[in-house]
Design a protein around this motif. Sequence first.
Motif, PDB file in Angstrom:
ATOM      1  N   VAL A 123       0.831  -1.207   0.000  1.00 40.69           N
ATOM      2  CA  VAL A 123       0.000   0.000   0.000  1.00 40.69           C
ATOM      3  C   VAL A 123       0.866   1.257   0.000  1.00 40.69           C
ATOM      4  CG1 VAL A 123      -1.854   1.233   1.178  1.00 40.69           C
ATOM      5  CG2 VAL A 123      -1.824  -1.260   1.190  1.00 40.69           C
ATOM      6  N   GLY A 124       2.055   1.169   0.577  1.00 34.55           N
ATOM      7  CA  GLY A 124       2.937   2.325   0.625  1.00 34.55           C
ATOM      8  C   GLY A 124       3.709   2.570  -0.645  1.00 34.55           C
ATOM      9  N   ASN A 125       3.642   1.629  -1.592  1.00 37.45           N
ATOM     10  CA  ASN A 125       4.321   1.780  -2.877  1.00 37.45           C
ATOM     11  C   ASN A 125       3.277   2.035  -3.960  1.00 37.45           C
ATOM     12  OD1 ASN A 125       5.564   1.155  -5.471  1.00 37.45           O
ATOM     13  ND2 ASN A 125       7.265   0.277  -4.306  1.00 37.45           N
ATOM     14  N   ALA A 126       3.184   3.261  -4.429  1.00 30.95           N
ATOM     15  CA  ALA A 126       2.114   3.656  -5.337  1.00 30.95           C
ATOM     16  C   ALA A 126       2.116   2.833  -6.622  1.00 30.95           C
ATOM     17  CB  ALA A 126       2.226   5.137  -5.663  1.00 30.95           C
ATOM     18  N   LYS A 127       3.292   2.530  -7.176  1.00 29.18           N
ATOM     19  CA  LYS A 127       3.366   1.793  -8.440  1.00 29.18           C
ATOM     20  C   LYS A 127       2.922   0.351  -8.264  1.00 29.18           C
ATOM     21  CE  LYS A 127       6.977   4.620 -10.575  1.00 29.18           C
ATOM     22  NZ  LYS A 127       8.355   4.629 -11.143  1.00 29.18           N
ATOM     23  N   VAL A 128       3.400  -0.298  -7.213  1.00 28.39           N
ATOM     24  CA  VAL A 128       3.015  -1.686  -6.953  1.00 28.39           C
ATOM     25  C   VAL A 128       1.523  -1.769  -6.656  1.00 28.39           C
ATOM     26  CG1 VAL A 128       3.301  -3.648  -5.392  1.00 28.39           C
ATOM     27  CG2 VAL A 128       5.306  -2.358  -6.148  1.00 28.39           C
ATOM     28  N   PHE A 129       1.038  -0.835  -5.835  1.00 21.71           N
ATOM     29  CA  PHE A 129      -0.379  -0.841  -5.480  1.00 21.71           C
ATOM     30  C   PHE A 129      -1.247  -0.642  -6.721  1.00 21.71           C
ATOM     31  CE2 PHE A 129      -4.334   1.253  -4.269  1.00 21.71           C
ATOM     32  CZ  PHE A 129      -4.808   0.389  -3.301  1.00 21.71           C
ATOM     33  N   ASP A 130      -0.856   0.281  -7.587  1.00 21.10           N
ATOM     34  CA  ASP A 130      -1.648   0.548  -8.786  1.00 21.10           C
ATOM     35  C   ASP A 130      -1.709  -0.673  -9.684  1.00 21.10           C
ATOM     36  OD1 ASP A 130      -3.043   2.596 -10.507  1.00 21.10           O
ATOM     37  OD2 ASP A 130      -1.446   2.010 -11.881  1.00 21.10           O
ATOM     38  N   LEU A 131      -0.596  -1.381  -9.814  1.00 19.78           N
ATOM     39  CA  LEU A 131      -0.560  -2.589 -10.638  1.00 19.78           C
ATOM     40  C   LEU A 131      -1.490  -3.660 -10.077  1.00 19.78           C
ATOM     41  CD1 LEU A 131       0.785  -4.069 -13.029  1.00 19.78           C
ATOM     42  CD2 LEU A 131       2.540  -4.856 -11.430  1.00 19.78           C
ATOM     43  N   LEU A 132      -1.413  -3.885  -8.755  1.00 18.28           N
ATOM     44  CA  LEU A 132      -2.260  -4.892  -8.127  1.00 18.28           C
ATOM     45  C   LEU A 132      -3.732  -4.484  -8.166  1.00 18.28           C
ATOM     46  CD1 LEU A 132      -0.080  -5.853  -5.022  1.00 18.28           C
ATOM     47  CD2 LEU A 132      -0.444  -7.183  -7.119  1.00 18.28           C
ATOM     48  N   LEU A 133      -3.991  -3.195  -8.037  1.00 16.05           N
ATOM     49  CA  LEU A 133      -5.378  -2.719  -8.090  1.00 16.05           C
ATOM     50  C   LEU A 133      -5.976  -2.951  -9.472  1.00 16.05           C
ATOM     51  CD1 LEU A 133      -7.728  -1.229  -6.700  1.00 16.05           C
ATOM     52  CD2 LEU A 133      -6.719   0.919  -7.493  1.00 16.05           C
ATOM     53  N   ARG A 134      -5.191  -2.666 -10.500  1.00 11.69           N
ATOM     54  CA  ARG A 134      -5.672  -2.892 -11.867  1.00 11.69           C
ATOM     55  C   ARG A 134      -5.988  -4.372 -12.099  1.00 11.69           C
ATOM     56  NH1 ARG A 134      -4.601   1.315 -15.580  1.00 11.69           N
ATOM     57  NH2 ARG A 134      -3.474   3.072 -14.640  1.00 11.69           N
ATOM     58  N   PHE A 135      -5.112  -5.228 -11.597  1.00 13.11           N
ATOM     59  CA  PHE A 135      -5.339  -6.671 -11.740  1.00 13.11           C
ATOM     60  C   PHE A 135      -6.590  -7.086 -10.971  1.00 13.11           C
ATOM     61  CE2 PHE A 135      -4.715 -11.019 -10.121  1.00 13.11           C
ATOM     62  CZ  PHE A 135      -4.622 -11.703 -11.324  1.00 13.11           C
ATOM     63  N   GLY A 136      -6.736  -6.583  -9.748  1.00 13.27           N
ATOM     64  CA  GLY A 136      -7.898  -6.919  -8.932  1.00 13.27           C
ATOM     65  C   GLY A 136      -9.201  -6.466  -9.566  1.00 13.27           C
ATOM     66  N   ARG A 137      -9.181  -5.271 -10.171  1.00 11.49           N
ATOM     67  CA  ARG A 137     -10.394  -4.770 -10.827  1.00 11.49           C
ATOM     68  C   ARG A 137     -10.741  -5.600 -12.063  1.00 11.49           C
ATOM     69  NH1 ARG A 137      -9.227   1.751 -10.045  1.00 11.49           N
ATOM     70  NH2 ARG A 137     -10.452   1.964  -8.121  1.00 11.49           N
ATOM     71  N   ALA A 138      -9.708  -6.053 -12.772  1.00 10.80           N
ATOM     72  CA  ALA A 138      -9.950  -6.881 -13.956  1.00 10.80           C
ATOM     73  C   ALA A 138     -10.568  -8.224 -13.572  1.00 10.80           C
ATOM     74  CB  ALA A 138      -8.644  -7.093 -14.712  1.00 10.80           C
ATOM     75  N   MET A 139     -10.160  -8.754 -12.429  1.00 10.24           N
ATOM     76  CA  MET A 139     -10.651 -10.056 -11.965  1.00 10.24           C
ATOM     77  C   MET A 139     -11.890  -9.932 -11.091  1.00 10.24           C
ATOM     78  SD  MET A 139      -8.527 -12.085 -13.366  1.00 10.24           S
ATOM     79  CE  MET A 139      -8.886 -13.631 -12.519  1.00 10.24           C
ATOM     80  N   ARG A 140     -12.313  -8.723 -10.789  1.00 12.20           N
ATOM     81  CA  ARG A 140     -13.391  -8.496  -9.821  1.00 12.20           C
ATOM     82  C   ARG A 140     -14.676  -9.267 -10.124  1.00 12.20           C
ATOM     83  NH1 ARG A 140     -17.125  -4.501  -7.849  1.00 12.20           N
ATOM     84  NH2 ARG A 140     -16.658  -3.972  -5.684  1.00 12.20           N
ATOM     85  N   PRO A 141     -15.101  -9.350 -11.390  1.00  7.27           N
ATOM     86  CA  PRO A 141     -16.371 -10.042 -11.668  1.00  7.27           C
ATOM     87  C   PRO A 141     -16.379 -11.512 -11.255  1.00  7.27           C
ATOM     88  CG  PRO A 141     -15.727  -8.682 -13.529  1.00  7.27           C
ATOM     89  CD  PRO A 141     -14.550  -8.717 -12.601  1.00  7.27           C
ATOM     90  N   ILE A 142     -15.218 -12.158 -11.185  1.00  9.49           N
ATOM     91  CA  ILE A 142     -15.199 -13.590 -10.874  1.00  9.49           C
ATOM     92  C   ILE A 142     -14.675 -13.871  -9.466  1.00  9.49           C
ATOM     93  CG2 ILE A 142     -14.913 -14.227 -13.292  1.00  9.49           C
ATOM     94  CD1 ILE A 142     -11.951 -14.727 -12.736  1.00  9.49           C
TER      95      ILE A 142
END
Length: 424
Positions: A123-142
């Motif tokens: 959470v303290g690393n903006a780049k890592v968090f953004d990457l994981l957030l994008r992945f999580g949002r892509a997988m969110r429907p399942i």
Amino acid sequence: MQTSLAPEFAETAKGKEAEAIIRKCVHCGFCNATCPTYQLLGDELDGPRGRIYLIKQLLEGEPANDQMTLHLDRCLTCRACETTCPSGVEYGKLLAIGRAALHTANQRSLVDQLRRIVVAKVVGNAKVFDLLLRFGRAMRPILPAALKSKVPAAAPISSTPSRATHRPAWPAPRHGRTMVALAGCVQGSLSPMTNLAAAVVLDKLGITLIEAAGAGCCGALDLHTTNENRAKKCAEALIDKWWPYLAQGVERFVMTASGCGVTIMAYPHLFQDEPDYLEKAKAISAKTVDLCEVIDNEMSNGMDQEIAPAFRVQDSSQKVAFHAPCTLQHGLLQRGQKISGTVEKILQRVGYSLCNVKDAHLCCGSAGTYSIFQPEISSQLRQAKLRALYNDNPDIVCTANVGCQVHLNMNGHTRVQHWVELLL
């Protein structure tokens, strides 16, 4: 409250500070009346007075135990108790000392320690968090429902009725006055409109807002996970990034997230034993203000007649429910900045009608990383806050801190935004 600290604490700077704080407590219990966890759980040890006793026992030499860890972990650090306390007990500082002592005693399981390290690093690393957030949002429907609820859905460009829904461009530098916004945390991913909206609004007020390239987390997350040493490293890195701007004549460091603001304003205390950074910390802290302070000041300095046409809402019947983050109404108050009610005043000034929010002083349950490590209590506090916010059927719900914003949006049925978007 009488104390007799153990030798390993008695002659240390932290020990002396803790002793002075504890001795101010007169056992009155007023703090429990405004403590969210005491109100929810009804346990004396889940209120400020009980936690002070636990910290006192720890500093007086009683071995650290699971009970101490449980009840100190359950504290939100909302600091409502400080606003309530008639004796001026600086509970927040005492809690940090107590948690640090528990951390040193290594009471946590290996799994808990690893969880805290991972959360702070991700959470303290903006780049890592953004990457994981994008992945999580892509997988969110399942995703399973329990996990899906923890992945914030993508926010719309703007959710404000009667405002433009296109994304404005960041204003080009064109003013003699310049201020710097913090851009190194998760806010850029979770609420990308916030700093942009602040830049557009300040541009209309004759102020250029810029972001310091490469600036990282302010250290708040590491403080939430009881890692003061790593928090200092984050703070040092941010100070190093910001320090050159002072020589360039930057007027202020503007906080669009009140949680980060409280942390940076407390840098002098964080570095009180670090002479290499103390003076810089004091200078940075002195120049740091919340966004609402800047806008309120500009609107109050004889400019209302000029400003009103630029920000006046088209439909004054729109009702707004504002959630004041604990860091804005309690945290900043302890610095002597009595800015509680400032955001509400600004919104009313431009034509919004404000809803009455019951128990506005109570925490929403976000509290930094609290919602991750204390999900059950956090969820109950969120539901209570949402009921209070929506009781008057508002058209818009807004807040002043990204943590509160994301936390209140977690149920998927609400749309809470940063208040500065309402001025676009």
